[in-house]
Design a protein around this motif. Sequence first.
Motif, PDB file in Angstrom:
ATOM      1  N   GLY A 150       0.779  -1.232   0.000  1.00 22.47           N
ATOM      2  CA  GLY A 150       0.000   0.000   0.000  1.00 22.47           C
ATOM      3  C   GLY A 150       0.808   1.277   0.000  1.00 22.47           C
ATOM      4  O   GLY A 150       0.230   2.367  -0.049  1.00 22.47           O
ATOM      5  N   SER A 151       2.138   1.185   0.031  1.00 25.20           N
ATOM      6  CA  SER A 151       2.957   2.399   0.115  1.00 25.20           C
ATOM      7  C   SER A 151       2.874   3.251  -1.147  1.00 25.20           C
ATOM      8  O   SER A 151       3.197   4.442  -1.109  1.00 25.20           O
ATOM      9  CB  SER A 151       4.414   2.042   0.409  1.00 25.20           C
ATOM     10  OG  SER A 151       4.926   1.118  -0.534  1.00 25.20           O
ATOM     11  N   HIS A 152       2.427   2.669  -2.265  1.00 27.47           N
ATOM     12  CA  HIS A 152       2.280   3.457  -3.493  1.00 27.47           C
ATOM     13  C   HIS A 152       1.227   4.546  -3.350  1.00 27.47           C
ATOM     14  O   HIS A 152       1.270   5.552  -4.057  1.00 27.47           O
ATOM     15  CB  HIS A 152       1.919   2.531  -4.656  1.00 27.47           C
ATOM     16  CG  HIS A 152       0.608   1.819  -4.492  1.00 27.47           C
ATOM     17  ND1 HIS A 152       0.363   0.927  -3.461  1.00 27.47           N
ATOM     18  CD2 HIS A 152      -0.537   1.872  -5.217  1.00 27.47           C
ATOM     19  CE1 HIS A 152      -0.863   0.453  -3.583  1.00 27.47           C
ATOM     20  NE2 HIS A 152      -1.432   1.014  -4.627  1.00 27.47           N
ATOM     21  N   ARG A 153       0.299   4.354  -2.404  1.00 28.60           N
ATOM     22  CA  ARG A 153      -0.773   5.348  -2.245  1.00 28.60           C
ATOM     23  C   ARG A 153      -0.279   6.663  -1.656  1.00 28.60           C
ATOM     24  O   ARG A 153      -1.001   7.663  -1.670  1.00 28.60           O
ATOM     25  CB  ARG A 153      -1.891   4.764  -1.377  1.00 28.60           C
ATOM     26  CG  ARG A 153      -2.584   3.563  -2.020  1.00 28.60           C
ATOM     27  CD  ARG A 153      -3.906   3.258  -1.343  1.00 28.60           C
ATOM     28  NE  ARG A 153      -3.734   2.881   0.048  1.00 28.60           N
ATOM     29  CZ  ARG A 153      -3.657   1.642   0.487  1.00 28.60           C
ATOM     30  NH1 ARG A 153      -3.691   0.635  -0.367  1.00 28.60           N
ATOM     31  NH2 ARG A 153      -3.533   1.375   1.770  1.00 28.60           N
ATOM     32  N   ARG A 154       0.949   6.691  -1.154  1.00 26.97           N
ATOM     33  CA  ARG A 154       1.529   7.935  -0.633  1.00 26.97           C
ATOM     34  C   ARG A 154       2.148   8.798  -1.728  1.00 26.97           C
ATOM     35  O   ARG A 154       2.619   9.901  -1.457  1.00 26.97           O
ATOM     36  CB  ARG A 154       2.577   7.622   0.433  1.00 26.97           C
ATOM     37  CG  ARG A 154       2.006   6.999   1.701  1.00 26.97           C
ATOM     38  CD  ARG A 154       3.111   6.728   2.703  1.00 26.97           C
ATOM     39  NE  ARG A 154       2.625   6.161   3.943  1.00 26.97           N
ATOM     40  CZ  ARG A 154       2.337   6.866   5.043  1.00 26.97           C
ATOM     41  NH1 ARG A 154       2.484   8.175   5.031  1.00 26.97           N
ATOM     42  NH2 ARG A 154       1.917   6.263   6.146  1.00 26.97           N
TER      43      ARG A 154
END
Length: 225
Positions: free
Chosen positions: A130-134
């Motif tokens: 989920g780090s791509h959402r940052r």
Amino acid sequence: MTVLTNTEGLGSVGYLTGIRWADTGEATRIAQQVAGHGDVVRQPWLILPEIAALVRRPAIVNAVADVIGADIALEGGFLLTKWPGADFRVPWHQDGAGDRMELDPDRAVTVWVALTEATAGNGALRLIPGSHRRGYLPTRREDPHGGQHGRALTTDVPPGSPDPIVVPVPAGQALLMDVRLLHSSPPNTSGQPRIGLNLRYVAPGAVTRRDGQEPQLYPIAGPSW
């Protein structure tokens, strides 16, 4: 640290496992054919016929097309060999942004291809789901750590991020990642080399060059190139 073994979608977690492009025996034969050209070989499809054929494998191209569409080119990539006991670690980073370029995450995807088995012991990727959402994060050059691969571009893991997970990839399989997904890999502490490909596939208009130059793309599929 959790070891991931199941297949997830790209959407919420930012990655997809289980893309099979060859059986184990064929992948191992290719690994043996391309080994010995250096720890890091940039744009290996230009000098190694085995890699030039591999990057066009239907299983890989079809998986990429499902994410970014049928017009596909390679923007960049590496053949990476982690030898047993060598201090070859890759710090936390995102593939889609660097000193000279930025990739549109809606029109780009990273494919990590295992020529030999990638395991928790030999330097398999660590991901932060989920780090791509940052979005893209600020970057800096990593601190010296005694390795022989320069000071890579890195970023800090934001506070409150999920715990990293280890993603084993069997030989002959591939992993797709959002180009903003935070990932890293440790040294190889096993007794066998770990050989893999990191490939950045793009659709038309995906690349913004910070220096104003035209991107050098390697066409793979579609009529737009």
